[in-house]
Design a protein around this motif. Structure first.
Motif, PDB file in Angstrom:
ATOM      1  N   ILE A 194      12.921   6.623 -10.388  1.00  0.00           N
ATOM      2  CA  ILE A 194      12.187   5.472  -9.844  1.00  0.00           C
ATOM      3  C   ILE A 194      10.977   5.184 -10.722  1.00  0.00           C
ATOM      4  O   ILE A 194      10.170   6.075 -11.011  1.00  0.00           O
ATOM      5  CB  ILE A 194      11.736   5.711  -8.389  1.00  0.00           C
ATOM      6  CG1 ILE A 194      12.974   5.832  -7.499  1.00  0.00           C
ATOM      7  CG2 ILE A 194      10.816   4.581  -7.902  1.00  0.00           C
ATOM      8  CD1 ILE A 194      12.661   6.048  -6.039  1.00  0.00           C
ATOM      9  N   THR A 195      10.892   3.928 -11.134  1.00  0.00           N
ATOM     10  CA  THR A 195       9.735   3.460 -11.899  1.00  0.00           C
ATOM     11  C   THR A 195       8.967   2.491 -11.016  1.00  0.00           C
ATOM     12  O   THR A 195       9.558   1.559 -10.468  1.00  0.00           O
ATOM     13  CB  THR A 195      10.193   2.717 -13.172  1.00  0.00           C
ATOM     14  OG1 THR A 195      11.016   3.592 -13.946  1.00  0.00           O
ATOM     15  CG2 THR A 195       9.009   2.259 -14.008  1.00  0.00           C
ATOM     16  N   LEU A 196       7.676   2.699 -10.893  1.00  0.00           N
ATOM     17  CA  LEU A 196       6.843   1.757 -10.140  1.00  0.00           C
ATOM     18  C   LEU A 196       6.109   0.849 -11.114  1.00  0.00           C
ATOM     19  O   LEU A 196       5.719   1.268 -12.210  1.00  0.00           O
ATOM     20  CB  LEU A 196       5.826   2.510  -9.285  1.00  0.00           C
ATOM     21  CG  LEU A 196       6.396   3.435  -8.212  1.00  0.00           C
ATOM     22  CD1 LEU A 196       5.265   4.209  -7.525  1.00  0.00           C
ATOM     23  CD2 LEU A 196       7.182   2.632  -7.177  1.00  0.00           C
ATOM     24  N   CYS A 197       5.912  -0.400 -10.694  1.00  0.00           N
ATOM     25  CA  CYS A 197       5.169  -1.360 -11.514  1.00  0.00           C
ATOM     26  C   CYS A 197       4.493  -2.330 -10.543  1.00  0.00           C
ATOM     27  O   CYS A 197       4.966  -3.447 -10.332  1.00  0.00           O
ATOM     28  CB  CYS A 197       6.128  -2.095 -12.463  1.00  0.00           C
ATOM     29  SG  CYS A 197       5.317  -3.311 -13.522  1.00  0.00           S
ATOM     30  N   VAL A 198       3.435  -1.831  -9.903  1.00  0.00           N
ATOM     31  CA  VAL A 198       2.781  -2.634  -8.859  1.00  0.00           C
ATOM     32  C   VAL A 198       1.297  -2.837  -9.152  1.00  0.00           C
ATOM     33  O   VAL A 198       0.516  -3.171  -8.259  1.00  0.00           O
ATOM     34  CB  VAL A 198       2.997  -2.020  -7.446  1.00  0.00           C
ATOM     35  CG1 VAL A 198       4.486  -1.932  -7.138  1.00  0.00           C
ATOM     36  CG2 VAL A 198       2.380  -0.635  -7.310  1.00  0.00           C
ATOM     37  N   GLY A 199       0.904  -2.612 -10.409  1.00  0.00           N
ATOM     38  CA  GLY A 199      -0.461  -2.937 -10.816  1.00  0.00           C
ATOM     39  C   GLY A 199      -1.467  -1.839 -10.536  1.00  0.00           C
ATOM     40  O   GLY A 199      -1.118  -0.655 -10.435  1.00  0.00           O
ATOM     41  N   GLU A 200      -2.722  -2.273 -10.396  1.00  0.00           N
ATOM     42  CA  GLU A 200      -3.829  -1.325 -10.283  1.00  0.00           C
ATOM     43  C   GLU A 200      -4.039  -0.878  -8.834  1.00  0.00           C
ATOM     44  O   GLU A 200      -4.310  -1.698  -7.956  1.00  0.00           O
ATOM     45  CB  GLU A 200      -5.107  -1.972 -10.839  1.00  0.00           C
ATOM     46  CG  GLU A 200      -4.965  -2.314 -12.313  1.00  0.00           C
ATOM     47  CD  GLU A 200      -6.258  -2.782 -12.957  1.00  0.00           C
ATOM     48  OE1 GLU A 200      -7.340  -2.593 -12.364  1.00  0.00           O
ATOM     49  OE2 GLU A 200      -6.164  -3.361 -14.058  1.00  0.00           O
TER      50      GLU A 200
ATOM     51  N   GLY B  79       8.051  11.476  -5.252  1.00  0.00           N
ATOM     52  CA  GLY B  79       9.196  11.523  -6.171  1.00  0.00           C
ATOM     53  C   GLY B  79       9.261  10.402  -7.194  1.00  0.00           C
ATOM     54  O   GLY B  79      10.240  10.330  -7.945  1.00  0.00           O
ATOM     55  N   ALA B  80       8.252   9.516  -7.225  1.00  0.00           N
ATOM     56  CA  ALA B  80       8.287   8.473  -8.272  1.00  0.00           C
ATOM     57  C   ALA B  80       8.179   9.156  -9.635  1.00  0.00           C
ATOM     58  O   ALA B  80       7.400  10.099  -9.806  1.00  0.00           O
ATOM     59  CB  ALA B  80       7.135   7.497  -8.078  1.00  0.00           C
TER      60      ALA B  80
END
Ligand code: SAM
Ligand code: SF4
Ligand code: FES
Length: 345
Positions: A135-141, A154-155
């Motif tokens: 899992i890749t997160l890309c939700v900013g700051e 688990g990310a």
């Protein structure tokens, strides 16, 4: 003084390049020399990554954003954009369907929506329970504690493009945001054990070759696991309306030089490049890229995640994109990777 070809060869040998030498490579215009650069980058890619291309299925789960980045169609002040936010359960279902299509990485991306941290934690847990994917997160700051929580759930990876490594230039494009805080977060993410992704935008109005050379030196200094290099595309509902887009050529040059200097990093052939040139992703895959990030968001939401206009894959379904990209990869004599494509560092 080294000739251009010697600078390329020096980088292929694994030697460092100076900022001045990087600028020289970005100045290449001669067709033969460009071809040489791309071929060398392709060779380095093959040596370190083989012919496998990693697919990362991306779910764009919310188009709400509290920020006002000058270039982005999701910016808060774009009142004409239809906003949507998926429920956690819907996102988990999409991720599991993505895994069933064979994606070994699911990317959860959104504007800076302020999506509840515990809901994101829940999604990570549920996806991990039912699907064998990274899992890749890309939700900013977000805060250190939130990043820590998601990592504990688990990310595996986090994408936070630094956009530009020039502080003043960064400040001029991101009202209310601070360069220092962006970079600090990249350090947090690395310290927390995330495989960390950064990246820049090519062809932003006011950008020069020195800025781009600094970006490449930043990639190198930070030893980024993943690096997104995509062209700027002007959106009508932003202050950069009507500005010229970044070029395919400059994007490929930055990508190729990055590949020479960071042989191990994962480099996507970006959707933005595919959006300004039908063959953009193919060109990138032949100039150093080893990753593609197809969209697995439900069709009805795709037109609303309008970072920039004329984005590809707006009318397709997840299964269409999966099939399409498989065909593209095979047509280049490459194969779709079956592993997760974790960092090689
Ligand atoms: N909101 C999160 C963030 O900014 O990190 C993630 C989503 S944001 C839409 C993902 C990326 O889109 C940004 O890092 C930026 O590089 C890119 N982007 C936004 N607007 C763009 C444009 N007009 N042209 C090219 N890339 C753009
Ligand atoms: Fe929001 Fe990210 Fe777009 Fe900036 S780039 S306006 S933070 S979605
Ligand atoms: Fe979406 Fe080709 S990858 S249509």
């Amino acid at each position: 003084m080294l000739e251009i070809k010697d600078i390329i060869d020096k980088a292929v040998q694994g030697e460092e390049l100076t900022k001045n030498e990087i600028v020289k490579l970005l100045q290449i215009e001669e067709e033969e020399m460009l071809k040489y650069l791309y071929q060398k980058a392709d060779k380095v890619r093959k040596k370190f990554h083989g012919d496998e291309v990693h697919l990362r299925g991306i779910i764009e789960f919310s188009s709400y954003c509290k920020q006002n980045c000058y270039y982005c169609g999701l910016r808060k002040d774009n009142a004409s954009l239809g906003r949507y936010r998926l429920e956690a359960e819907e996102i988990v279902d999409l991720a599991i369907s993505g895994a069933q299509l064979g994606y070994r990485t699911i990317v959860l991306q959104s504007g800076e929506d302020g999506y509840a941290a515990d809901k994101i934690a829940y999604m990570i847990r549920e996806i991990k329970k039912d699907a064998d994917t990274a899992i890749t997160l890309c939700v900013g700051e977000r805060s250190y504690e939130e990043y820590k929580l998601w990592r504990e759930m688990g990310a595996d990876r986090y994408l936070l493009k630094h956009e530009t490594a020039d502080k003043e230039f960064y400040q001029s494009l991101h009202p209310g945001m601070k360069y220092k805080e962006r970079i600090e977060r990249l350090h947090w993410l690395k310290d927390l054990g995330y495989q960390t992704g950064g990246g820049n935008i090519i062809g932003l109005p006011g950008q020069n070759l020195e800025h781009l050379a600094d970006d490449i030196l930043f990639f190198k200094e930070f030893k980024l696991d993943m690096i997104g290099i995509g062209p700027f595309i002007a959106h009508d509902q932003t202050p950069l309306k009507g500005k010229e887009a970044g070029t395919v050529e400059m994007t490929l040059k930055v990508l190729a030089v990055t590949r020479l200097l960071l042989p191990l990093s994962h480099l996507p052939a970006t959707t933005a490049l595919g959006s300004i040139d039908n063959l953009g992703r193919q060109k990138a895959l032949k100039a150093g890229a080893n990753v593609v990030m197809p969209n697995i968001t439900s069709s009805k939401y795709r037109p609303l995640y309008e970072i920039y206009p004329a984005k590809i894959c707006i009318n397709e379904k997840a299964s269409d994109c999966r099939q399409c990209i498989g065909g593209i990869i095979n047509s280049l004599g490459r194969t779709v990777a079956t592993g997760r494509g974790d960092t090689l560092y």
